[in-house]
Scaffold this motif. Structure first.
Motif, PDB file in Angstrom:
ATOM      1  N   PHE A  37       0.836  -1.196   0.000  1.00 27.47           N
ATOM      2  CA  PHE A  37       0.000   0.000   0.000  1.00 27.47           C
ATOM      3  C   PHE A  37       0.872   1.247   0.000  1.00 27.47           C
ATOM      4  CE2 PHE A  37       0.024  -2.219   4.104  1.00 27.47           C
ATOM      5  CZ  PHE A  37       0.901  -1.403   4.813  1.00 27.47           C
ATOM      6  N   GLY A  38       0.268   2.363  -0.394  1.00 24.07           N
ATOM      7  CA  GLY A  38       0.944   3.639  -0.330  1.00 24.07           C
ATOM      8  C   GLY A  38       0.999   4.135   1.106  1.00 24.07           C
ATOM      9  N   VAL A  39       1.977   4.965   1.399  1.00 24.81           N
ATOM     10  CA  VAL A  39       2.191   5.499   2.745  1.00 24.81           C
ATOM     11  C   VAL A  39       2.256   7.023   2.666  1.00 24.81           C
ATOM     12  CG1 VAL A  39       3.893   5.679   4.630  1.00 24.81           C
ATOM     13  CG2 VAL A  39       3.397   3.451   3.580  1.00 24.81           C
ATOM     14  N   VAL A  40       1.636   7.697   3.639  1.00 27.40           N
ATOM     15  CA  VAL A  40       1.781   9.143   3.757  1.00 27.40           C
ATOM     16  C   VAL A  40       1.702   9.512   5.228  1.00 27.40           C
ATOM     17  CG1 VAL A  40      -0.692   9.667   3.486  1.00 27.40           C
ATOM     18  CG2 VAL A  40       1.023  11.372   2.820  1.00 27.40           C
ATOM     19  N   ASP A  41       2.471  10.534   5.619  1.00 29.83           N
ATOM     20  CA  ASP A  41       2.509  10.979   7.017  1.00 29.83           C
ATOM     21  C   ASP A  41       1.315  11.878   7.300  1.00 29.83           C
ATOM     22  OD1 ASP A  41       3.316  12.724   9.397  1.00 29.83           O
ATOM     23  OD2 ASP A  41       5.045  11.370   9.276  1.00 29.83           O
ATOM     24  N   VAL A  42       0.675  11.665   8.445  1.00 28.05           N
ATOM     25  CA  VAL A  42      -0.507  12.439   8.819  1.00 28.05           C
ATOM     26  C   VAL A  42      -0.189  13.935   8.886  1.00 28.05           C
ATOM     27  CG1 VAL A  42      -0.126  12.159  11.311  1.00 28.05           C
ATOM     28  CG2 VAL A  42      -2.445  12.537  10.449  1.00 28.05           C
ATOM     29  N   ARG A  43       1.036  14.286   9.262  1.00 27.33           N
ATOM     30  CA  ARG A  43       1.417  15.705   9.312  1.00 27.33           C
ATOM     31  C   ARG A  43       1.432  16.318   7.919  1.00 27.33           C
ATOM     32  NH1 ARG A  43       6.733  14.339  12.748  1.00 27.33           N
ATOM     33  NH2 ARG A  43       6.589  12.603  11.241  1.00 27.33           N
ATOM     34  N   ASP A  44       1.827  15.519   6.930  1.00 29.50           N
ATOM     35  CA  ASP A  44       1.825  15.995   5.548  1.00 29.50           C
ATOM     36  C   ASP A  44       0.413  16.037   4.974  1.00 29.50           C
ATOM     37  OD1 ASP A  44       4.631  16.287   5.498  1.00 29.50           O
ATOM     38  OD2 ASP A  44       4.854  14.141   5.148  1.00 29.50           O
TER      39      ASP A  44
END
Length: 348
Positions: free
Chosen positions: A221-228
């Motif tokens: 799966f793709g990953v992204v930081d909640v802050r971003d």
């Protein structure tokens, strides 16, 4: 310092709380909806954990996606709305409408109230779930031009996010008046937890750290930081170029569960001693899901890789997310810091 007032729906949630932190840091006044004012202390504690001092700049309104009550008061005087709240179940709902109705009708309630109150722009938190499902397999990265087919064999959650976003765009086109809409479509959201409320993605890291699985399923799966993700909401809220646009939020190439497990082993020392690194055969995961319903949602995705690109968010809004590695490590460190993992001394 702008001092403008922004409503964040669902401020007690993982993404919602980080959006509140980001807005306060940027000098906005924030009002957030909760289903009960008993959550106010929790939200204030999460915002403090995120490094912001809420004080009088943060206020609360009681509103529920399932009811019209409270929404006119919640949006009153607001310049912008970040509609982040959405149901996310721990398992498979008995009927898909348990998810679809609150997601779609809740979105329309927020948009109607925002239009009637003279709000300038709503930024809706949608999902990659509204983009990359119900398609024939492709090696090409999905973009904002893609839409999930809700009539395909997709989960209730995927269908709910797709139908809710479709309903939002249709509303704006038909009866939105001067109200503007932008949409953010994140992949799996990870990053630092601020309290006991966190997303299903975080649960995957917690299960690995706790050694709750004998191995890693073949999930990618793709990953992204909640802050971003919170930063992208702010950019979509304020940029003239974001009007009428949707933005995929993904940090880079996808990760497998095994990639995450190996990274945790390499970076988290003794806290990762229970993390399994052997890959589980698909058949074992399918059989286990028969007695562990929480695994059922992942079964259709075993072995599938869906690529996506955030090129548009970078080009149009100047968005530059953290690396996958930084995000996953920050996730694990926060779980350790907040004591949300099993007590090591109770290990077998």
């Amino acid at each position: 310092m702008s001092g403008e007032l922004v409503l964040v729906t669902g401020g007690s949630g993982f993404v919602g709380a980080h959006c509140v932190v980001r807005l306060l840091d940027a000098g906005y006044r924030v009002r957030t909806t909760v289903r009960s004012l008993t959550r106010e202390a929790d939200v204030r504690a999460m915002v403090k954990a995120g490094g912001a001092e809420p004080g009088e700049a943060l206020s609360f309104a009681v509103a529920d996606l399932l009811s019209d009550a409270g929404w006119p008061e919640a949006v009153s005087g607001c310049d912008f709305v970040l509609h982040v709240a959405s149901p996310f179940p721990p398992g498979v709902p008995k009927h898909e409408d348990e998810l679809i109705v609150p997601a779609r009708e809740g979105t329309l309630r927020v948009l109607r109230a925002a239009r009637d109150a003279g709000v300038r722009r709503v930024v809706q938190t949608s999902s990659f779930a509204a983009i990359g499902y119900g398609h024939q397999h492709t090696d090409q990265p999905f973009s904002e031009e893609s839409w999930t087919d809700p009539n395909a064999d997709v989960s209730a959650y995927v269908k709910s996010k797709t139908l809710a976003e479709r309903a939002a765009w249709d509303f704006i086109a038909r009866e939105g008046g001067s109200l503007e809409l932008s949409v953010v479509n994140p992949v799996g959201v990870f990053g630092p937890v601020l309290g006991p409320d966190y997303s299903g993605s975080i649960q995957l890291v917690r299960l690995l750290m706790d050694g709750a699985m004998p191995g890693t399923p073949r999930l990618s799966f793709g990953v992204v930081d909640v802050r971003d993700v919170a930063d992208l909401h702010l950019r979509a809220m304020t940029s003239p170029a974001a009007k009428g646009e949707r933005f995929l939020a993904i940090a880079g190439d996808g990760m497998t569960m095994n990639d995450i497990a190996l990274l945790l082993k390499a970076r988290m020392g003794d806290a990762a001693k229970r993390v399994p690194t052997r890959m589980l055969p698909d058949v074992m995961v399918r059989l286990t899901s028969l007695i562990a319903p929480s695994l059922k949602p992942i079964v259709p995705d075993l072995g599938k890789v869906r690529k996506a690109s955030s090129e548009k968010a970078g080009r149009v809004l100047g968005w530059a997310p953290r690396s996958n590695e930084e995000t996953i490590v920050a996730t694990a460190e926060s779980l350790v810091r907040l004591g949300l993992l099993r007590n090591p001394r109770k290990a077998a």
